[in-house]
Design a protein around this motif. Sequence first.
Motif, PDB file in Angstrom:
ATOM      1  N   PHE A   8       0.971  -1.428   0.239  1.00 32.41           N
ATOM      2  CA  PHE A   8      -0.193   0.147  -0.158  1.00 32.41           C
ATOM      3  C   PHE A   8       1.060   1.139  -0.335  1.00 32.41           C
ATOM      4  CE2 PHE A   8       1.131  -1.061   4.631  1.00 32.41           C
ATOM      5  CZ  PHE A   8       0.896   0.476   4.753  1.00 32.41           C
ATOM      6  N   LEU A   9       0.130   2.465   0.028  1.00 32.33           N
ATOM      7  CA  LEU A   9       0.679   3.750   0.062  1.00 32.33           C
ATOM      8  C   LEU A   9       0.843   4.609   1.395  1.00 32.33           C
ATOM      9  CD1 LEU A   9       2.884   5.305  -2.682  1.00 32.33           C
ATOM     10  CD2 LEU A   9       0.648   6.354  -2.662  1.00 32.33           C
ATOM     11  N   LEU A  10       1.922   5.227   1.837  1.00 36.46           N
ATOM     12  CA  LEU A  10       1.877   5.700   3.417  1.00 36.46           C
ATOM     13  C   LEU A  10       1.368   6.472   3.138  1.00 36.46           C
ATOM     14  CD1 LEU A  10       1.671   4.855   6.624  1.00 36.46           C
ATOM     15  CD2 LEU A  10       4.372   4.782   6.270  1.00 36.46           C
ATOM     16  N   HIS A  11       0.657   7.477   3.795  1.00 39.18           N
ATOM     17  CA  HIS A  11       1.059   9.176   3.818  1.00 39.18           C
ATOM     18  C   HIS A  11       1.944   9.312   4.850  1.00 39.18           C
ATOM     19  CE1 HIS A  11      -2.548  10.297   0.441  1.00 39.18           C
ATOM     20  NE2 HIS A  11      -2.246   9.189   0.532  1.00 39.18           N
ATOM     21  N   GLY A  12       2.939   9.695   4.507  1.00 37.47           N
ATOM     22  CA  GLY A  12       4.027  10.077   5.286  1.00 37.47           C
ATOM     23  C   GLY A  12       4.032  11.621   5.426  1.00 37.47           C
ATOM     24  N   PRO A  13       5.333  12.046   6.494  1.00 35.44           N
ATOM     25  CA  PRO A  13       4.973  13.637   6.856  1.00 35.44           C
ATOM     26  C   PRO A  13       5.387  14.454   5.381  1.00 35.44           C
ATOM     27  CG  PRO A  13       7.380  12.874   7.159  1.00 35.44           C
ATOM     28  CD  PRO A  13       6.252  11.550   6.436  1.00 35.44           C
ATOM     29  N   GLY A  14       4.771  15.404   5.592  1.00 32.39           N
ATOM     30  CA  GLY A  14       4.146  16.002   4.181  1.00 32.39           C
ATOM     31  C   GLY A  14       3.466  15.598   2.996  1.00 32.39           C
ATOM     32  N   ARG A  50       0.750  -8.586  13.470  1.00 36.46           N
ATOM     33  CA  ARG A  50       0.882  -7.401  12.366  1.00 36.46           C
ATOM     34  C   ARG A  50       1.649  -6.858  12.270  1.00 36.46           C
ATOM     35  NH1 ARG A  50      -3.166  -4.528   9.101  1.00 36.46           N
ATOM     36  NH2 ARG A  50      -4.891  -5.396  10.630  1.00 36.46           N
ATOM     37  N   VAL A  51       2.678  -7.142  11.249  1.00 37.22           N
ATOM     38  CA  VAL A  51       3.518  -6.241  10.484  1.00 37.22           C
ATOM     39  C   VAL A  51       3.303  -5.336   9.316  1.00 37.22           C
ATOM     40  CG1 VAL A  51       5.866  -6.832  10.140  1.00 37.22           C
ATOM     41  CG2 VAL A  51       4.636  -8.963  11.232  1.00 37.22           C
ATOM     42  N   VAL A  52       3.945  -4.104  10.009  1.00 39.50           N
ATOM     43  CA  VAL A  52       4.402  -3.270   8.804  1.00 39.50           C
ATOM     44  C   VAL A  52       5.593  -2.755   8.467  1.00 39.50           C
ATOM     45  CG1 VAL A  52       3.445  -1.109   8.564  1.00 39.50           C
ATOM     46  CG2 VAL A  52       1.731  -2.547   9.686  1.00 39.50           C
ATOM     47  N   ALA A  53       5.985  -2.519   7.395  1.00 38.69           N
ATOM     48  CA  ALA A  53       6.956  -2.648   6.545  1.00 38.69           C
ATOM     49  C   ALA A  53       6.825  -1.082   5.543  1.00 38.69           C
ATOM     50  CB  ALA A  53       8.004  -3.519   6.753  1.00 38.69           C
ATOM     51  N   PHE A  54       8.352  -0.646   5.548  1.00 42.99           N
ATOM     52  CA  PHE A  54       8.049   0.262   4.521  1.00 42.99           C
ATOM     53  C   PHE A  54       9.392   0.885   4.072  1.00 42.99           C
ATOM     54  CE2 PHE A  54       8.940   2.212   8.763  1.00 42.99           C
ATOM     55  CZ  PHE A  54       9.214   3.533   8.147  1.00 42.99           C
ATOM     56  N   ASP A  55       9.492   1.238   2.943  1.00 41.51           N
ATOM     57  CA  ASP A  55      10.945   1.814   2.746  1.00 41.51           C
ATOM     58  C   ASP A  55      10.758   3.466   2.966  1.00 41.51           C
ATOM     59  OD1 ASP A  55      11.101  -0.248   0.870  1.00 41.51           O
ATOM     60  OD2 ASP A  55      10.911   0.742  -0.594  1.00 41.51           O
ATOM     61  N   PHE A  56      12.117   4.064   3.776  1.00 44.09           N
ATOM     62  CA  PHE A  56      12.352   4.966   4.306  1.00 44.09           C
ATOM     63  C   PHE A  56      12.696   6.471   2.635  1.00 44.09           C
ATOM     64  CE2 PHE A  56      14.491   4.564   8.011  1.00 44.09           C
ATOM     65  CZ  PHE A  56      13.641   4.314   8.683  1.00 44.09           C
ATOM     66  N   ASP A  57      11.665   7.875   2.463  1.00 45.52           N
ATOM     67  CA  ASP A  57      12.086   8.380   1.146  1.00 45.52           C
ATOM     68  C   ASP A  57      13.276   7.916   1.183  1.00 45.52           C
ATOM     69  OD1 ASP A  57      13.138  10.918   1.939  1.00 45.52           O
ATOM     70  OD2 ASP A  57      12.101  11.050   3.642  1.00 45.52           O
ATOM     71  N   PRO A 117      11.914   9.964  11.461  1.00 44.46           N
ATOM     72  CA  PRO A 117      11.057   9.438  12.824  1.00 44.46           C
ATOM     73  C   PRO A 117      10.042   9.739  12.416  1.00 44.46           C
ATOM     74  CG  PRO A 117      13.029  10.979  13.040  1.00 44.46           C
ATOM     75  CD  PRO A 117      13.063  10.802  11.733  1.00 44.46           C
ATOM     76  N   GLY A 118       9.566  10.704  11.129  1.00 46.79           N
ATOM     77  CA  GLY A 118       8.385  11.237  11.249  1.00 46.79           C
ATOM     78  C   GLY A 118       7.690  10.253  10.139  1.00 46.79           C
ATOM     79  N   GLU A 119       8.026   8.938   9.456  1.00 48.69           N
ATOM     80  CA  GLU A 119       7.644   8.349   8.765  1.00 48.69           C
ATOM     81  C   GLU A 119       7.589   7.086   9.595  1.00 48.69           C
ATOM     82  OE1 GLU A 119      10.910   8.063   5.827  1.00 48.69           O
ATOM     83  OE2 GLU A 119      10.713   9.911   5.012  1.00 48.69           O
ATOM     84  N   VAL A 120       7.972   6.705  10.424  1.00 42.02           N
ATOM     85  CA  VAL A 120       7.660   5.629  11.315  1.00 42.02           C
ATOM     86  C   VAL A 120       7.104   5.938  11.964  1.00 42.02           C
ATOM     87  CG1 VAL A 120       8.532   5.097  13.557  1.00 42.02           C
ATOM     88  CG2 VAL A 120      10.539   5.877  11.571  1.00 42.02           C
ATOM     89  N   ALA A 121       6.004   7.258  12.207  1.00 41.07           N
ATOM     90  CA  ALA A 121       5.182   7.849  13.403  1.00 41.07           C
ATOM     91  C   ALA A 121       4.329   7.504  12.544  1.00 41.07           C
ATOM     92  CB  ALA A 121       5.283   9.606  14.151  1.00 41.07           C
ATOM     93  N   ALA A 122       4.054   7.959  10.834  1.00 40.77           N
ATOM     94  CA  ALA A 122       2.801   7.788  10.339  1.00 40.77           C
ATOM     95  C   ALA A 122       2.735   5.725  10.120  1.00 40.77           C
ATOM     96  CB  ALA A 122       3.460   8.505   8.428  1.00 40.77           C
TER      97      ALA A 122
END
Length: 206
Positions: free
Chosen positions: A2-8, A49-56, A69-74
Amino acid sequence: MFLLHGPGRDRLAAVSIGTGRVAVVLAHQSSGSLCQWWPYARTLAARFRVVAFDFDGAGASPSGDGNYPGEVAAAAKWARQHGSRRVVVMGASMGGTAVMVAAAHLGDSVSGVIDLSGPADFAGMNALGAARRVHVPALFAYGTLDLGFAADVRHVRAATAARDKPILAVKTQDHGVDLVNAEYGFAQVRVAVLRFIRDVTRGYRG
Protein backbone atom coordinates in the motif's frame (compact mmCIF):
# COMPACT_ATOMS: atom_id res chain seq x y z
CA MET A 1 1.38 -3.49 -0.52
CA PHE A 2 0.00 0.00 0.00
CA LEU A 3 0.96 3.66 -0.24
CA LEU A 4 1.75 5.12 3.18
CA HIS A 5 1.11 8.84 3.59
CA GLY A 6 4.18 10.12 5.39
CA PRO A 7 5.00 13.58 6.72
CA GLY A 8 4.50 16.47 4.33
CA ARG A 9 3.95 15.21 0.81
CA ASP A 10 5.83 11.96 1.29
CA ARG A 11 4.26 8.89 -0.23
CA LEU A 12 6.02 5.74 0.88
CA ALA A 13 5.97 2.19 -0.42
CA ALA A 14 4.78 -0.06 2.40
CA VAL A 15 3.52 -3.54 3.13
CA SER A 16 1.39 -5.02 5.88
CA ILE A 17 1.35 -8.75 6.63
CA GLY A 18 -0.22 -10.68 9.46
CA THR A 19 -3.17 -9.65 11.60
CA GLY A 20 -4.01 -8.88 15.19
CA ARG A 21 -4.23 -6.16 17.78
CA VAL A 22 -0.46 -5.95 18.16
CA ALA A 23 1.57 -4.36 15.37
CA VAL A 24 5.31 -4.24 14.85
CA VAL A 25 6.61 -1.44 12.63
CA LEU A 26 9.93 -2.26 10.92
CA ALA A 27 12.34 0.51 9.87
CA HIS A 28 15.17 -0.57 7.57
CA GLN A 29 18.88 0.27 7.34
CA SER A 30 20.47 2.90 5.12
CA SER A 31 21.10 1.96 1.49
CA GLY A 32 18.39 -0.67 1.80
CA SER A 33 14.66 -1.18 1.73
CA LEU A 34 11.86 -2.99 3.50
CA CYS A 35 13.06 -6.14 1.72
CA GLN A 36 15.95 -6.32 4.21
CA TRP A 37 13.47 -7.58 6.80
CA TRP A 38 12.46 -10.67 4.83
CA PRO A 39 12.14 -13.52 5.70
CA TYR A 40 12.28 -12.45 9.38
CA ALA A 41 9.20 -10.27 8.99
CA ARG A 42 7.22 -13.32 7.96
CA THR A 43 8.07 -15.10 11.20
CA LEU A 44 6.83 -12.09 13.18
CA ALA A 45 3.66 -11.99 11.07
CA ALA A 46 2.74 -15.45 12.35
CA ARG A 47 1.99 -13.72 15.66
CA PHE A 48 1.49 -10.02 14.98
CA ARG A 49 0.58 -7.52 12.28
CA VAL A 50 3.84 -6.36 10.67
CA VAL A 51 4.12 -3.02 8.89
CA ALA A 52 7.30 -2.38 6.91
CA PHE A 53 8.01 0.56 4.64
CA ASP A 54 10.69 2.14 2.46
CA PHE A 55 12.08 5.37 3.86
CA ASP A 56 11.79 8.24 1.40
CA GLY A 57 14.46 7.99 -1.27
CA ALA A 58 14.93 4.25 -0.63
CA GLY A 59 13.48 1.20 -2.34
CA ALA A 60 10.29 2.12 -4.15
CA SER A 61 9.70 5.39 -2.26
CA PRO A 62 10.51 8.66 -4.03
CA SER A 63 12.80 11.17 -2.39
CA GLY A 64 11.28 13.42 0.25
CA ASP A 65 12.42 15.70 3.04
CA GLY A 66 14.24 13.01 5.03
CA ASN A 67 11.98 13.19 8.08
CA TYR A 68 12.62 9.55 8.90
CA PRO A 69 11.22 9.61 12.47
CA GLY A 70 8.05 11.17 11.04
CA GLU A 71 7.82 8.27 8.60
CA VAL A 72 8.07 5.79 11.48
CA ALA A 73 5.29 7.72 13.24
CA ALA A 74 3.17 7.58 10.08
CA ALA A 75 3.52 3.79 9.93
CA ALA A 76 2.57 3.48 13.61
CA LYS A 77 -0.48 5.69 13.00
CA TRP A 78 -1.51 3.56 10.02
CA ALA A 79 -1.33 0.43 12.16
CA ARG A 80 -3.57 1.96 14.84
CA GLN A 81 -6.04 3.16 12.22
CA HIS A 82 -6.25 -0.39 10.89
CA GLY A 83 -7.13 -2.09 14.15
CA SER A 84 -3.92 -2.48 16.13
CA ARG A 85 -4.24 -1.55 19.80
CA ARG A 86 -0.58 -1.87 20.69
CA VAL A 87 2.34 -0.85 18.49
CA VAL A 88 6.04 -1.60 18.88
CA VAL A 89 8.51 0.24 16.63
CA MET A 90 11.67 -1.62 15.64
CA GLY A 91 14.59 -0.37 13.60
CA ALA A 92 17.98 -1.56 12.37
CA SER A 93 21.01 0.74 12.12
CA MET A 94 19.65 3.99 10.63
CA GLY A 95 16.19 2.61 11.34
CA GLY A 96 17.19 2.10 14.97
CA THR A 97 18.12 5.77 15.23
CA ALA A 98 14.83 6.74 13.59
CA VAL A 99 12.67 4.65 15.93
CA MET A 100 14.38 6.09 19.01
CA VAL A 101 13.75 9.66 17.84
CA ALA A 102 10.20 8.75 16.85
CA ALA A 103 9.54 7.15 20.25
CA ALA A 104 10.61 10.36 21.98
CA HIS A 105 7.77 12.15 20.19
CA LEU A 106 5.18 9.37 20.20
CA GLY A 107 5.20 8.85 23.96
CA ASP A 108 2.86 6.16 25.23
CA SER A 109 1.08 5.88 21.88
CA VAL A 110 3.67 3.14 21.31
CA SER A 111 4.19 0.28 23.74
CA GLY A 112 7.88 -0.21 23.14
CA VAL A 113 10.89 0.45 20.92
CA ILE A 114 13.59 -1.92 19.65
CA ASP A 115 16.97 -0.61 18.46
CA LEU A 116 19.29 -2.98 16.60
CA SER A 117 22.76 -1.46 16.12
CA GLY A 118 21.45 2.10 15.83
CA PRO A 119 24.04 4.91 15.67
CA ALA A 120 23.73 7.72 18.20
CA ASP A 121 23.54 10.32 15.45
CA PHE A 122 22.73 9.84 11.78
CA ALA A 123 21.27 11.96 8.97
CA GLY A 124 20.33 14.75 11.34
CA MET A 125 18.70 12.38 13.83
CA ASN A 126 20.06 12.55 17.36
CA ALA A 127 19.10 9.35 19.15
CA LEU A 128 21.30 10.18 22.14
CA GLY A 129 19.38 13.37 22.84
CA ALA A 130 16.01 11.80 22.05
CA ALA A 131 16.67 8.88 24.41
CA ARG A 132 16.28 11.17 27.39
CA ARG A 133 12.61 11.57 26.41
CA VAL A 134 11.91 7.89 25.75
CA HIS A 135 9.93 6.55 28.70
CA VAL A 136 8.39 3.44 27.11
CA PRO A 137 10.27 0.13 27.42
CA ALA A 138 13.22 -0.14 25.05
CA LEU A 139 15.21 -3.17 23.91
CA PHE A 140 18.71 -2.78 22.51
CA ALA A 141 20.89 -5.34 20.70
CA TYR A 142 24.27 -5.07 19.04
CA GLY A 143 27.37 -6.98 18.00
CA THR A 144 30.31 -6.42 20.32
CA LEU A 145 32.69 -6.54 17.34
CA ASP A 146 30.60 -4.09 15.31
CA LEU A 147 33.12 -1.29 15.73
CA GLY A 148 31.74 2.23 15.64
CA PHE A 149 28.23 1.08 16.55
CA ALA A 150 28.63 -0.99 19.72
CA ALA A 151 29.61 2.00 21.84
CA ASP A 152 26.82 4.12 20.33
CA VAL A 153 24.17 1.57 21.28
CA ARG A 154 25.48 1.39 24.85
CA HIS A 155 25.50 5.18 25.17
CA VAL A 156 21.98 5.57 23.79
CA ARG A 157 20.74 2.85 26.09
CA ALA A 158 22.38 4.52 29.11
CA ALA A 159 20.72 7.84 28.21
CA THR A 160 17.26 6.30 27.74
CA ALA A 161 14.82 7.52 30.39
CA ALA A 162 12.89 4.24 30.53
CA ARG A 163 13.54 2.04 33.54
CA ASP A 164 12.81 -1.07 31.46
CA LYS A 165 15.64 -1.11 28.93
CA PRO A 166 17.17 -4.56 28.44
CA ILE A 167 20.27 -4.86 26.28
CA LEU A 168 21.68 -7.87 24.45
CA ALA A 169 25.30 -8.02 23.31
CA VAL A 170 26.36 -10.73 20.87
CA LYS A 171 29.99 -11.51 20.04
CA THR A 172 29.83 -10.80 16.31
CA GLN A 173 30.56 -8.19 13.68
CA ASP A 174 27.05 -8.63 12.30
CA HIS A 175 24.97 -5.48 12.15
CA GLY A 176 21.33 -4.45 12.30
CA VAL A 177 18.92 -6.78 10.52
CA ASP A 178 21.58 -9.50 10.36
CA LEU A 179 21.16 -9.98 14.11
CA VAL A 180 17.62 -11.30 13.62
CA ASN A 181 17.83 -12.83 10.15
CA ALA A 182 15.79 -16.03 10.25
CA GLU A 183 18.37 -17.96 8.22
CA TYR A 184 21.75 -16.92 9.60
CA GLY A 185 21.09 -14.55 12.50
CA PHE A 186 21.10 -15.23 16.21
CA ALA A 187 18.36 -17.21 17.90
CA GLN A 188 18.95 -15.47 21.23
CA VAL A 189 18.24 -12.10 19.65
CA ARG A 190 15.07 -13.34 17.95
CA VAL A 191 13.90 -14.88 21.23
CA ALA A 192 14.64 -11.67 23.14
CA VAL A 193 12.72 -9.60 20.59
CA LEU A 194 9.71 -11.90 20.72
CA ARG A 195 9.71 -11.95 24.53
CA PHE A 196 10.00 -8.17 24.67
CA ILE A 197 7.09 -7.63 22.29
CA ARG A 198 4.91 -10.04 24.23
CA ASP A 199 5.84 -8.46 27.57
CA VAL A 200 5.17 -4.85 26.56
CA THR A 201 1.89 -5.71 24.82
CA ARG A 202 0.62 -8.12 27.45
CA GLY A 203 -3.12 -8.64 27.21
CA TYR A 204 -3.22 -7.95 23.46
CA ARG A 205 -2.48 -11.07 21.49
CA GLY A 206 -1.95 -11.09 17.76
